[in-house]
Design a protein around this motif. Structure first.
Motif, PDB file in Angstrom:
ATOM      1  N   LEU A  58       0.817  -1.224   0.000  1.00 37.23           N
ATOM      2  CA  LEU A  58       0.000   0.000   0.000  1.00 37.23           C
ATOM      3  C   LEU A  58       0.846   1.267   0.000  1.00 37.23           C
ATOM      4  CD1 LEU A  58      -3.164   0.318  -0.008  1.00 37.23           C
ATOM      5  CD2 LEU A  58      -2.362  -1.983   0.470  1.00 37.23           C
ATOM      6  N   LEU A  59       2.107   1.186   0.420  1.00 33.84           N
ATOM      7  CA  LEU A  59       2.971   2.363   0.397  1.00 33.84           C
ATOM      8  C   LEU A  59       3.446   2.692  -1.013  1.00 33.84           C
ATOM      9  CD1 LEU A  59       5.082   1.887   3.656  1.00 33.84           C
ATOM     10  CD2 LEU A  59       3.097   3.367   3.289  1.00 33.84           C
ATOM     11  N   ALA A  60       3.194   1.797  -1.976  1.00 35.60           N
ATOM     12  CA  ALA A  60       3.520   2.089  -3.374  1.00 35.60           C
ATOM     13  C   ALA A  60       2.385   2.813  -4.083  1.00 35.60           C
ATOM     14  CB  ALA A  60       3.848   0.798  -4.126  1.00 35.60           C
ATOM     15  N   GLY A  61       1.180   2.751  -3.533  1.00 35.11           N
ATOM     16  CA  GLY A  61       0.038   3.389  -4.183  1.00 35.11           C
ATOM     17  C   GLY A  61      -1.227   2.587  -3.977  1.00 35.11           C
ATOM     18  N   ALA A  62      -2.307   3.086  -4.550  1.00 34.71           N
ATOM     19  CA  ALA A  62      -3.625   2.476  -4.379  1.00 34.71           C
ATOM     20  C   ALA A  62      -3.606   1.003  -4.769  1.00 34.71           C
ATOM     21  CB  ALA A  62      -4.659   3.223  -5.220  1.00 34.71           C
ATOM     22  N   ALA A  63      -4.362   0.194  -4.000  1.00 28.05           N
ATOM     23  CA  ALA A  63      -4.377  -1.252  -4.233  1.00 28.05           C
ATOM     24  C   ALA A  63      -5.817  -1.749  -4.263  1.00 28.05           C
ATOM     25  CB  ALA A  63      -3.595  -1.982  -3.141  1.00 28.05           C
ATOM     26  N   ASP A  64      -6.141  -2.479  -5.306  1.00 28.92           N
ATOM     27  CA  ASP A  64      -7.480  -3.055  -5.468  1.00 28.92           C
ATOM     28  C   ASP A  64      -7.513  -4.409  -4.770  1.00 28.92           C
ATOM     29  OD1 ASP A  64     -10.041  -3.573  -6.299  1.00 28.92           O
ATOM     30  OD2 ASP A  64      -9.512  -4.041  -8.372  1.00 28.92           O
ATOM     31  N   ILE A  65      -7.692  -4.375  -3.447  1.00 25.14           N
ATOM     32  CA  ILE A  65      -7.699  -5.636  -2.688  1.00 25.14           C
ATOM     33  C   ILE A  65      -9.077  -6.300  -2.715  1.00 25.14           C
ATOM     34  CG2 ILE A  65      -5.913  -4.715  -1.140  1.00 25.14           C
ATOM     35  CD1 ILE A  65      -8.163  -4.871   1.059  1.00 25.14           C
ATOM     36  N   THR A  66     -10.063  -5.648  -3.363  1.00 23.48           N
ATOM     37  CA  THR A  66     -11.459  -6.124  -3.405  1.00 23.48           C
ATOM     38  C   THR A  66     -11.944  -6.481  -1.997  1.00 23.48           C
ATOM     39  OG1 THR A  66     -10.841  -8.419  -3.970  1.00 23.48           O
ATOM     40  CG2 THR A  66     -11.226  -6.897  -5.781  1.00 23.48           C
ATOM     41  N   PRO A  67     -12.187  -5.462  -1.157  1.00 24.19           N
ATOM     42  CA  PRO A  67     -12.431  -5.691   0.272  1.00 24.19           C
ATOM     43  C   PRO A  67     -13.864  -6.094   0.605  1.00 24.19           C
ATOM     44  CG  PRO A  67     -12.549  -3.363  -0.206  1.00 24.19           C
ATOM     45  CD  PRO A  67     -12.159  -4.040  -1.497  1.00 24.19           C
ATOM     46  N   VAL A  68     -14.055  -6.385   1.870  1.00 21.62           N
ATOM     47  CA  VAL A  68     -15.331  -6.528   2.576  1.00 21.62           C
ATOM     48  C   VAL A  68     -16.098  -7.791   2.170  1.00 21.62           C
ATOM     49  CG1 VAL A  68     -17.377  -5.355   3.429  1.00 21.62           C
ATOM     50  CG2 VAL A  68     -15.428  -3.992   2.650  1.00 21.62           C
ATOM     51  N   MET A  69     -15.601  -8.920   2.642  1.00 19.49           N
ATOM     52  CA  MET A  69     -16.331 -10.182   2.545  1.00 19.49           C
ATOM     53  C   MET A  69     -17.339 -10.248   3.689  1.00 19.49           C
ATOM     54  SD  MET A  69     -13.155 -12.815   1.899  1.00 19.49           S
ATOM     55  CE  MET A  69     -12.393 -12.451   3.484  1.00 19.49           C
ATOM     56  N   LEU A  70     -18.593 -10.531   3.380  1.00 20.96           N
ATOM     57  CA  LEU A  70     -19.627 -10.680   4.409  1.00 20.96           C
ATOM     58  C   LEU A  70     -20.320 -12.039   4.369  1.00 20.96           C
ATOM     59  CD1 LEU A  70     -21.379  -7.172   4.330  1.00 20.96           C
ATOM     60  CD2 LEU A  70     -19.467  -7.918   5.753  1.00 20.96           C
ATOM     61  N   ASP A  71     -20.140 -12.776   3.293  1.00 21.68           N
ATOM     62  CA  ASP A  71     -20.772 -14.084   3.137  1.00 21.68           C
ATOM     63  C   ASP A  71     -20.295 -15.013   4.258  1.00 21.68           C
ATOM     64  OD1 ASP A  71     -21.670 -16.583   2.397  1.00 21.68           O
ATOM     65  OD2 ASP A  71     -20.899 -16.493   0.351  1.00 21.68           O
ATOM     66  N   PRO A  72     -21.204 -15.476   5.117  1.00 17.11           N
ATOM     67  CA  PRO A  72     -20.780 -16.341   6.240  1.00 17.11           C
ATOM     68  C   PRO A  72     -20.016 -17.580   5.790  1.00 17.11           C
ATOM     69  CG  PRO A  72     -23.018 -15.576   6.587  1.00 17.11           C
ATOM     70  CD  PRO A  72     -22.637 -15.152   5.192  1.00 17.11           C
ATOM     71  N   GLU A  73     -20.346 -18.116   4.624  1.00 14.91           N
ATOM     72  CA  GLU A  73     -19.652 -19.311   4.153  1.00 14.91           C
ATOM     73  C   GLU A  73     -18.171 -19.046   3.920  1.00 14.91           C
ATOM     74  OE1 GLU A  73     -19.743 -22.484   0.398  1.00 14.91           O
ATOM     75  OE2 GLU A  73     -21.420 -21.119   0.728  1.00 14.91           O
ATOM     76  N   GLN A  74     -17.837 -17.824   3.505  1.00 13.72           N
ATOM     77  CA  GLN A  74     -16.447 -17.482   3.249  1.00 13.72           C
ATOM     78  C   GLN A  74     -15.676 -17.189   4.537  1.00 13.72           C
ATOM     79  OE1 GLN A  74     -15.110 -17.678   0.282  1.00 13.72           O
ATOM     80  NE2 GLN A  74     -16.963 -17.913  -0.950  1.00 13.72           N
ATOM     81  N   LEU A  75     -16.392 -16.972   5.631  1.00 15.60           N
ATOM     82  CA  LEU A  75     -15.756 -16.554   6.881  1.00 15.60           C
ATOM     83  C   LEU A  75     -15.757 -17.647   7.944  1.00 15.60           C
ATOM     84  CD1 LEU A  75     -17.262 -12.955   7.047  1.00 15.60           C
ATOM     85  CD2 LEU A  75     -14.977 -13.594   6.292  1.00 15.60           C
ATOM     86  N   THR A  76     -16.066 -18.872   7.551  1.00 16.72           N
ATOM     87  CA  THR A  76     -16.148 -19.948   8.535  1.00 16.72           C
ATOM     88  C   THR A  76     -14.775 -20.446   8.967  1.00 16.72           C
ATOM     89  OG1 THR A  76     -16.372 -21.549   6.734  1.00 16.72           O
ATOM     90  CG2 THR A  76     -18.402 -20.754   7.755  1.00 16.72           C
ATOM     91  N   THR A  77     -13.806 -20.479   8.059  1.00 16.09           N
ATOM     92  CA  THR A  77     -12.528 -21.122   8.363  1.00 16.09           C
ATOM     93  C   THR A  77     -11.636 -20.263   9.247  1.00 16.09           C
ATOM     94  OG1 THR A  77     -11.705 -20.278   6.258  1.00 16.09           O
ATOM     95  CG2 THR A  77     -12.484 -22.558   6.305  1.00 16.09           C
ATOM     96  N   ARG A  78     -11.546 -18.969   8.987  1.00 13.70           N
ATOM     97  CA  ARG A  78     -10.631 -18.113   9.738  1.00 13.70           C
ATOM     98  C   ARG A  78     -11.358 -17.240  10.760  1.00 13.70           C
ATOM     99  NH1 ARG A  78      -5.545 -19.211  10.122  1.00 13.70           N
ATOM    100  NH2 ARG A  78      -5.211 -19.238   7.867  1.00 13.70           N
ATOM    101  N   LYS A  79     -12.671 -17.095  10.622  1.00 14.17           N
ATOM    102  CA  LYS A  79     -13.489 -16.325  11.567  1.00 14.17           C
ATOM    103  C   LYS A  79     -13.179 -14.831  11.558  1.00 14.17           C
ATOM    104  CE  LYS A  79     -15.601 -20.011  13.152  1.00 14.17           C
ATOM    105  NZ  LYS A  79     -17.012 -20.299  12.862  1.00 14.17           N
ATOM    106  N   PHE A  80     -12.705 -14.296  10.407  1.00 19.12           N
ATOM    107  CA  PHE A  80     -12.655 -12.846  10.287  1.00 19.12           C
ATOM    108  C   PHE A  80     -14.047 -12.292  10.570  1.00 19.12           C
ATOM    109  CE2 PHE A  80      -9.087 -14.025   7.452  1.00 19.12           C
ATOM    110  CZ  PHE A  80      -8.105 -13.191   7.960  1.00 19.12           C
ATOM    111  N   THR A  81     -14.105 -11.184  11.286  1.00 19.10           N
ATOM    112  CA  THR A  81     -15.406 -10.633  11.655  1.00 19.10           C
ATOM    113  C   THR A  81     -15.871  -9.595  10.640  1.00 19.10           C
ATOM    114  OG1 THR A  81     -14.507  -8.797  12.969  1.00 19.10           O
ATOM    115  CG2 THR A  81     -14.801 -10.923  14.085  1.00 19.10           C
ATOM    116  N   TRP A  82     -17.178  -9.322  10.673  1.00 16.45           N
ATOM    117  CA  TRP A  82     -17.725  -8.320   9.764  1.00 16.45           C
ATOM    118  C   TRP A  82     -17.085  -6.944   9.993  1.00 16.45           C
ATOM    119  CZ3 TRP A  82     -23.763  -9.258   9.405  1.00 16.45           C
ATOM    120  CH2 TRP A  82     -23.995 -10.328   8.547  1.00 16.45           C
ATOM    121  N   ALA A  83     -16.830  -6.585  11.238  1.00 19.43           N
ATOM    122  CA  ALA A  83     -16.193  -5.294  11.514  1.00 19.43           C
ATOM    123  C   ALA A  83     -14.776  -5.257  10.939  1.00 19.43           C
ATOM    124  CB  ALA A  83     -16.167  -5.020  13.015  1.00 19.43           C
TER     125      ALA A  83
END
Length: 629
Positions: free
Chosen positions: A472-497
């Motif tokens: 990110l210190l090189a410039g804007a990055a298209d990381i395609t953020p904000v996963m909310l689908d519960p199926e995608q968040l089951t393994t690592r338990k990243f939270t919605w916040a």
């Protein structure tokens, strides 16, 4: 983009006016505020070298310089032959970034050097927040073999933030001690390190005609490396000749890119540095970028795969409900067909519907369809004719010298056609968004495409809390953020916040939200998604931030502050003083739900500058706040 508000470059021949001193084979150049100083000299072994001090503290030890051109090491046996030509640079211009204006204020020295009968100039530019160094190529140069420019880290270096290198920059970031950084292996830039009360970040700027630069560590030394050009490259070889395209020149010289060192005493200053952009040229005279507009973008590929023609109106309608400005039609539209209509006609119909509801369209393409200059221009004109606002160019070849020239030509074509541009599967940016503001974001990052259950990918907890201080210190990055689908968040338990905070911490003037629109429309954070900015008036890195452990940003747009916090692998409690507020604010606070990672604890409060938030973070948890004054 607004026009440059001030552009004054004054050529000064009096050394005293620029705070530079000259002695036999030794030159010191000092920043405008006199706090950063660069010493350029030849060692007793005859090696051209440099070192850097900040506030009189050594932050970079004696470090070798020199290109290897036509099998001659221009740094070996070098001699500084006369006093430098000196310049003061002072200009400002508007940007879509962590703040609205960039201030390009520096002192520059053009130092004449001779090596083995070859004459060239070492150009050193010193800012209050860092240093850029580049070389002019000797007359008649035919082949760049390699480069010996290095960064010699002091023994007191306490932490190094680095990423594994692949040519698409889609590898993991790490925060380790120096001895844990791999040796004799390519590392992706930027590389950031803590030393003697400072943060330094090293990379390159204005890479127009050289192969993409990485680093190789040997002991405390990080040396320039070109993984896509092990045998070097010919100076004049081209795959794409366009007279309007810059070709690696400066002040009439053929030059290398700048080799850069950002210097900051605080993380806030580090992430606000515009050094890479400042080292790049202003847009060419007559180029108009007032049409470039940031925004939020709906995108279907990550969540549902190839776009289905009959489903497209639903995505535009969802963008309208969210008040988002863009929709990206990704790979798969080329397969559309209906009786009497080909994919281009169907694409035009789809884009027309978007226009009818006030949503602009970006369109995906594989770079192999447009690597030839004529084919590229023809393809882009066709994209423009069907009404698209921009293009996403994917699967770009390895970043050789020729391909870096192809990037430049592509940016120029898109600028002339008034098309926004997003490179994917690409090399890192090098500040050229100043020259071409339509190159509004790019991938070159290990983002959320590396957390997808259908590909059995799971992001590690360290990535989100390290990435802001590498790529990110090189410039804007298209990381395609904000996963909310519960199926995608089951393994690592990243939270919605935590997930929402990705869009606050990681800068991208066009943010491509990863998930299926239903998760945003049905979210308890729906109203926040309608308002979240993509570029900012002010940015602060909060004091609870610890690289590789937890990251917390406060960003202001108008009279509203947004706070985003992402935690790493360890449970912790943090405190956030609200002293950045100027007055009382109506606060929407998004805490993790203690019982579920796919829910939130939302609270509405009135807060003041004297308040301190105490937040308990679960592993890979997070926190979001909107504070309206």
């Amino acid at each position: 983009m607004k026009k440059t508000t001030q552009a004054i470059i004054t050529f000064i021949l009096l050394i005293i006016a620029i705070n530079a001193t000259f002695a036999a084979n030794k030159i010191e150049i000092v920043s405008p505020d006199k706090k950063v100083s660069v010493l350029v000299f030849t060692t007793t072994e005859g090696r051209l070298a440099y070192s850097i001090k900040s506030d009189r503290v050594q932050v970079l030890e004696t470090s070798p310089l020199g290109l290897v051109v036509d099998n001659i090491d221009l740094g070996n046996g070098a001699k500084i032959v006369s006093k430098p030509t000196l310049r003061k640079i002072n200009e400002s211009y508007s940007i879509f970034g962590s703040h609205p204006m960039a201030f390009n204020h520096a002192n520059e020295a053009e130092i004449p050097v001779e090596t083995a009968g070859k004459s060239y100039k070492l150009i050193v530019r010193v800012y209050n927040d860092g240093v850029g160094i580049r070389y002019t190529l000797p007359a008649g140069s035919a082949h760049i073999n390699s480069e010996n420019t290095s960064w010699n880290l002091p023994k007191s270096t306490s932490k190094v933030v680095w990423a594994d290198y692949v040519k698409s920059y889609e590898e993991l970031s790490h925060a380790t001690a120096l001895e844990k950084v791999p040796q004799n292996e390519a590392l992706a830039g930027p590389v950031t390190f803590e030393v003697n009360g400072h943060f330094l970040s090293i990379s390159e700027a204005d890479c127009e005609s050289f192969s993409d630069m990485a680093f190789v560590r040997n002991g405390n030394m990080l040396k320039a490396n070109f993984p896509s050009a092990n045998d070097g490259w010919d100076v004049e070889r081209r795959i794409d000749d366009r007279p309007s395209v810059l070709a690696g020149t400066y002040l009439g010289y053929k030059v290398s890119p700048w080799r850069t060192t950002i210097i900051a005493k605080k993380l806030t200053d580090l992430v606000n540095s515009d050094l890479l952009k400042n080292l790049c040229p202003a847009p060419a005279k007559g180029m108009d970028f007032s049409w470039v507009q940031p925004g939020r973008c709906m995108w279907q590929w990550w969540s549902v795969g190839k776009p289905v023609f009959e489903d497209q109106k639903n995505w535009y309608d969802a963008a309208v409900k969210l008040k988002w400005e863009y929709y990206l039609i990704d790979d798969g539209w080329r397969d559309w067909s209906k009786p009497g209509k080909d994919q281009w006609q169907l694409l035009e119909e789809t884009i027309a519907y978007g226009k009818s509801v006030g949503v602009k369209t970006l369109v995906w393409v594989d770079s192999k369809e447009m690597r030839d200059a004529i084919k590229r221009r023809t393809y882009l004109e066709k994209i423009k004719a069907v009404g698209a606002a921009g293009i996403k160019i994917d699967f770009v070849p390895n970043p050789t010298s020729d391909i870096m020239k192809w990037y430049m030509a592509s940016m120029q074509d898109c600028a002339e056609l008034k098309l926004l541009l997003n490179f994917h599967g690409s090399a890192k940016p090098t500040g050229l968004t100043r020259t071409y503001p339509n190159d509004i974001t790019r991938e070159a990052v290990r983002g959320n495409e590396y957390h997808m259950t259908k590909y059995k990918r799971v992001a590690p907890p360290e990535q989100d809390v390290t990435l802001p201080f590498t790529r990110l210190l090189a410039g804007a990055a298209d990381i395609t953020p904000v996963m909310l689908d519960p199926e995608q968040l089951t393994t690592r338990k990243f939270t919605w916040a935590h997930e929402f905070s990705q869009a606050i911490v990681n800068l991208s003037p066009i943010v491509h939200f990863a998930d299926q629109y239903k998760f945003y429309l049905e979210s308890p954070m729906f109203d926040l998604f309608q308002e979240i900015p993509t570029f900012w008036d002010e940015t602060k890195v909060l004091s609870c931030t610890e690289i590789g452990e937890v990251v917390a940003y406060a960003r202001r747009k108008g009279d509203t502050w947004w706070v985003g916090v992402m935690n790493g692998a360890t449970e912790r409690e943090i405190k956030i003083p609200l002293d950045f507020l100027k007055k009382q604010a109506k606060a929407t606070l998004i805490y993790d739900d203690k019982n579920s990672n796919t829910s939130v604890d939302r609270r509405e409060e009135i807060l003041s500058p004297n308040d301190v938030l105490t937040i308990k973070l679960t592993p890979v948890g997070g926190f979001v706040a909107r504070l309206k004054s």
